[in-house]
Every structure is written in structure tokens, then in C-alpha cells.
Design an enzyme around this catalytic site. Sequence first.
Site, PDB file in Angstrom:
ATOM      1  N   ILE A   1      15.199  21.221 -49.176  1.00  0.00           N
ATOM      2  CA  ILE A   1      13.864  21.398 -49.757  1.00  0.00           C
ATOM      3  C   ILE A   1      13.879  21.520 -51.279  1.00  0.00           C
ATOM      4  O   ILE A   1      12.825  21.427 -51.911  1.00  0.00           O
ATOM      5  CB  ILE A   1      13.123  22.597 -49.135  1.00  0.00           C
ATOM      6  CG1 ILE A   1      13.765  23.926 -49.541  1.00  0.00           C
ATOM      7  CG2 ILE A   1      13.054  22.481 -47.622  1.00  0.00           C
ATOM      8  CD1 ILE A   1      12.949  25.132 -49.105  1.00  0.00           C
TER       9      ILE A   1
ATOM     10  N   LYS B   1       8.728  23.167 -52.885  1.00  0.00           N
ATOM     11  CA  LYS B   1       9.552  23.423 -54.067  1.00  0.00           C
ATOM     12  C   LYS B   1       9.555  22.235 -55.028  1.00  0.00           C
ATOM     13  O   LYS B   1       9.370  22.398 -56.226  1.00  0.00           O
ATOM     14  CB  LYS B   1      10.990  23.753 -53.645  1.00  0.00           C
ATOM     15  CG  LYS B   1      11.099  24.809 -52.559  1.00  0.00           C
ATOM     16  CD  LYS B   1      10.436  26.120 -52.934  1.00  0.00           C
ATOM     17  CE  LYS B   1      10.603  27.153 -51.818  1.00  0.00           C
ATOM     18  NZ  LYS B   1       9.953  28.441 -52.148  1.00  0.00           N
TER      19      LYS B   1
ATOM     20  N   TYR C   1      19.512  32.087 -47.555  1.00  0.00           N
ATOM     21  CA  TYR C   1      18.107  32.468 -47.637  1.00  0.00           C
ATOM     22  C   TYR C   1      17.777  33.562 -46.621  1.00  0.00           C
ATOM     23  O   TYR C   1      17.929  33.356 -45.418  1.00  0.00           O
ATOM     24  CB  TYR C   1      17.278  31.214 -47.381  1.00  0.00           C
ATOM     25  CG  TYR C   1      15.790  31.379 -47.293  1.00  0.00           C
ATOM     26  CD1 TYR C   1      15.074  32.135 -48.216  1.00  0.00           C
ATOM     27  CD2 TYR C   1      15.072  30.729 -46.284  1.00  0.00           C
ATOM     28  CE1 TYR C   1      13.698  32.247 -48.133  1.00  0.00           C
ATOM     29  CE2 TYR C   1      13.691  30.827 -46.188  1.00  0.00           C
ATOM     30  CZ  TYR C   1      13.010  31.594 -47.120  1.00  0.00           C
ATOM     31  OH  TYR C   1      11.643  31.701 -47.033  1.00  0.00           O
TER      32      TYR C   1
ATOM     33  N   ASP D   1      19.059  21.760 -44.867  1.00  0.00           N
ATOM     34  CA  ASP D   1      17.844  22.150 -45.562  1.00  0.00           C
ATOM     35  C   ASP D   1      17.929  21.585 -46.981  1.00  0.00           C
ATOM     36  O   ASP D   1      18.708  22.051 -47.800  1.00  0.00           O
ATOM     37  CB  ASP D   1      17.741  23.678 -45.579  1.00  0.00           C
ATOM     38  CG  ASP D   1      16.455  24.180 -46.217  1.00  0.00           C
ATOM     39  OD1 ASP D   1      15.899  23.470 -47.075  1.00  0.00           O
ATOM     40  OD2 ASP D   1      16.019  25.288 -45.875  1.00  0.00           O
TER      41      ASP D   1
END
Length: 484
Positions: A240, A277, A153, A238
Site C-alpha cells: 500500500i 497512502k 503494523y 502488502d
Amino acid sequence: MALLNKNTHQLLSKIATNDKHGENSPYFDGWKAYNSNPFHPTKNPQGVIQMGLAENQLCFDLIEEWIRNNPKASICTKEGVNCFKYIANFQDYHGLPEFRKAVANFMSKVRGGRVRFDPDRILMSGGATGANELIMFCLADPGDAFLVPSPYYPAFVRDLCWRTRAQLIPVECHSSNNFKITTEALDEAYNKAKEDNINVKGLIITNPSNPLGTTMDRETLKSIVGFINEKNIHLVCDEIYAATVFRAPSFVSVSEVMHEIEHCNSDLIHIIYSLSKDLGLPGFRVGIVYSYNDGVVNNGRKMSSFGLVSSQTQHFLAALLSDENFVERFLAESSRRLAARHSHFTKGLEKVNITCLPSNAGLFCWMNLRSLLKEKTFEGEMMQWRLIINEVKLNVSPGSSFDCSEPGWYRVCFANMDDETVDVALKRIRAFVGKETGKPVELKRCKSNLRLSFSSRRFDENVMSPHMMSPHSPMPHSPLVRAT
């Protein structure tokens, strides 16, 4: 003017003016083209279509229906106003107990109920951006480094490094094994950092992956947990996109595998989560740090006071997430709609021989345009990307902005628009490929299997424009643009 800028710069802090925000990336630059010329089906049909925004807009109708049926969830209705004084008054940085409990239960539900989470270990922050920064402030000093497998990301540079002054060290992954993380690559990056006298404090992974849209298998996760235990460094996971998995294999969380590893040091493991998300609520700015380390929990909670989730939002979400029937229905329907949209989009690409990395999660595809590169270099990728932005009028994100090791890959988001806009985007892509290959294709309108019944009026209300930007975005004249 140059003198004025220099004087202004000298009046500001080094933290405010350093270049670690990452705004120079093409990932951010694509937003400028979109914000200056946003697509609209009737008002601006030749405008730029936003395919750089990883946003989940496919299930808003389910949440809206719940809101209509549960007016007490809001303190701004006549049914819920009796809670106004309690919620509007000061709330400490632990968060509302009912909110932390609801989030913990939701995280467990998303992971199939195979693991349970302790509400007292949940730390709040302003979205995943704030959660990422919070965990870095807890774990790293200025100059310390975290390994991060590429492609990754792009805004990690902003989230993890801008104000903390930590640094990222890419771990190269390759298409030859579908960009899978290997212990050999981890060892190579770790040893190189040690040779350069860089203090490696940890490893950060994204599972499901952004931008790949893939989930990590259990054995890979076990090898990663084994690696960080051997090196005695932290692991930040992470997660998410955990509830965006739309086909097998199912999502496996680090919270599951850590319990399967003998002598695993749980103090080294931390999870980043949000509702941006999985529920499609980025505007609510709900970010979560879940740590198995008591020191992180105690100190991180004090730090979280700089980015708390509003008590009004906590109150509403506590009610929403505590409705188990709604949560089960939402998760199942969201998965179904994402699967249908992913299938429709990728099959549309396949008609002109464009392939994507096989994926089973996320709000995007990792599209392979290597065969269309005029030059098989990153310079060639940038030339191709500018053509796609300026002539095809699609804002897609080039792989180089994700620190991909190979040119010609692009992240393309498919869940932030209605069916009709997806078909317009596919039509433009097919026309572009036909022009590039010298084989014009028949541009029949695709028929989507997924009908969400977005009206033109609805599009008018939701279309992004320079006047409807996110909290991440500055005013339109600024070079900064929204990142997600």
C-alpha cells in the site's frame, strides 16, 4: 456496574467481544492523549501534535486542482449529474469495469510499467483493513497462522485476526542488519510453529515497510518467494506504500520477481493495495486484493460484497486515474515533496544527534532513541514514551507496539501536517533531548525548504479533533481509537 457489563458481554457474540482487536496497544493509546488535547497553532499551541498518523497530506492541492478542472468526474455537479441515475443504481460486486481498468493501470504505473495487472483479478474492499481481512477469510481457518516479520503494523492484529480467528507468528528481525528479513529467521519461526503443532498457512510482508520506511531488494524478495514455494504456503504482500518511494533504490514488487523465478507457484501469491497512502485518500475506503489464484478471485469476489467501494467513489476515481498526464505529474510531485519533507525532518533530528533508520519510502521515520533510555528495556521504552506523550506533547508510536525486538525505536509520521507544525514538533524534540542529555540546545526556528502555503483557515478546516474522527474510530468516550 460490573454485573451490568457481565450481562451485556453474555448477550453479545464471542467474535464481537474477543480481545483480538488489539486496542490495548500503546499504538492506540497515544490517540487518546491527542484526541483529548489536539494541537492548533493559534487555538491550542500547547496541545499534542499528531505524529502517529501515517497519512499523506502533501499533495491535496494537486487533486483539488484536478477536481476543479474536471467537474464531470462527480455525479453531484451540473456537469456530471447526467450520470447520476446510472451510478446511483445497483452495481454488482465485480465493480465498475472502468474503475477496475483504471486501478489496474495505476498499479502498473506505480511499478514503473514493468508489470501489467489484469482488471478481472481486482477485488474491492473497504480500505486495506477490509482487504487484509478478506484475504485471510479466503486463506485461513480459525487457528491457522501467518508468519509476519517484525517490526510490523500493529493493526495487523485487528485486520488479520480479530474476526477471522487466525493468528500471527512474529519473525524476529534486528537492527544489526537494518531489520532485513532473512531465510534463517523465517525457517526458525516456521519450524518453531510446526513444533507447537500450529498450522502455518502463509507469510505476510509489507513492502515498502511500515514502520521502517524501507523497500525490499530484489534478492530478498526472491528468497522470500523461494521460501513460500518450498513450504507450499501463501505469500501476502502488502504494497500500500508502493508510490511513496522518494529516493533510490526504486520499488520492486513481488509481481516482478515471481516471473523471474523458475517453477514459481503463482497460486500462492497475493497483493494487498489501496489508495489511502499513495494518493492520500483514506476516507474513500478503497482497498484492493489482487490475487494470482483463481479460487481466491472467485470466492473473494463473493466475500467482497460485504465491503464494496461505493459506485460514486468508483466513478470519480476511474476518471482521475485514467488521466495519464495527471497521474504522471502527481506521482513525480508526490515523490519530490515526500523527499523534501523527509530530508527536512531527519536533518532537524540530526542537529541533536538523533538518528533514524536509513529509509527511502513511506510517510514516517523509524527514530532511534535508545541512547536516551534510562533503562535499556521495554519498560524503559514505555516510561520514555509516556514522557514524550505527556510532557513533550507528541504522539509518536513506540517500537514495542510494532513488536520490535529491541527497545528504544519509535515510528514518527511526518507527512500528515503542514510545514509550520513540523517545525514546532522539531523544536519540542530538540528541547526534550537537551533536557535529557543536560545539553540545552538553541531553539531557532527551522526554515523549511518545502512550502505548501497552508493558511490558518486551512488548518482550522483540517485539524483533527475529537469531533473529526475517522470511520475507524468510535465515539470519543470509547477506549477505541483510530488506527493507521
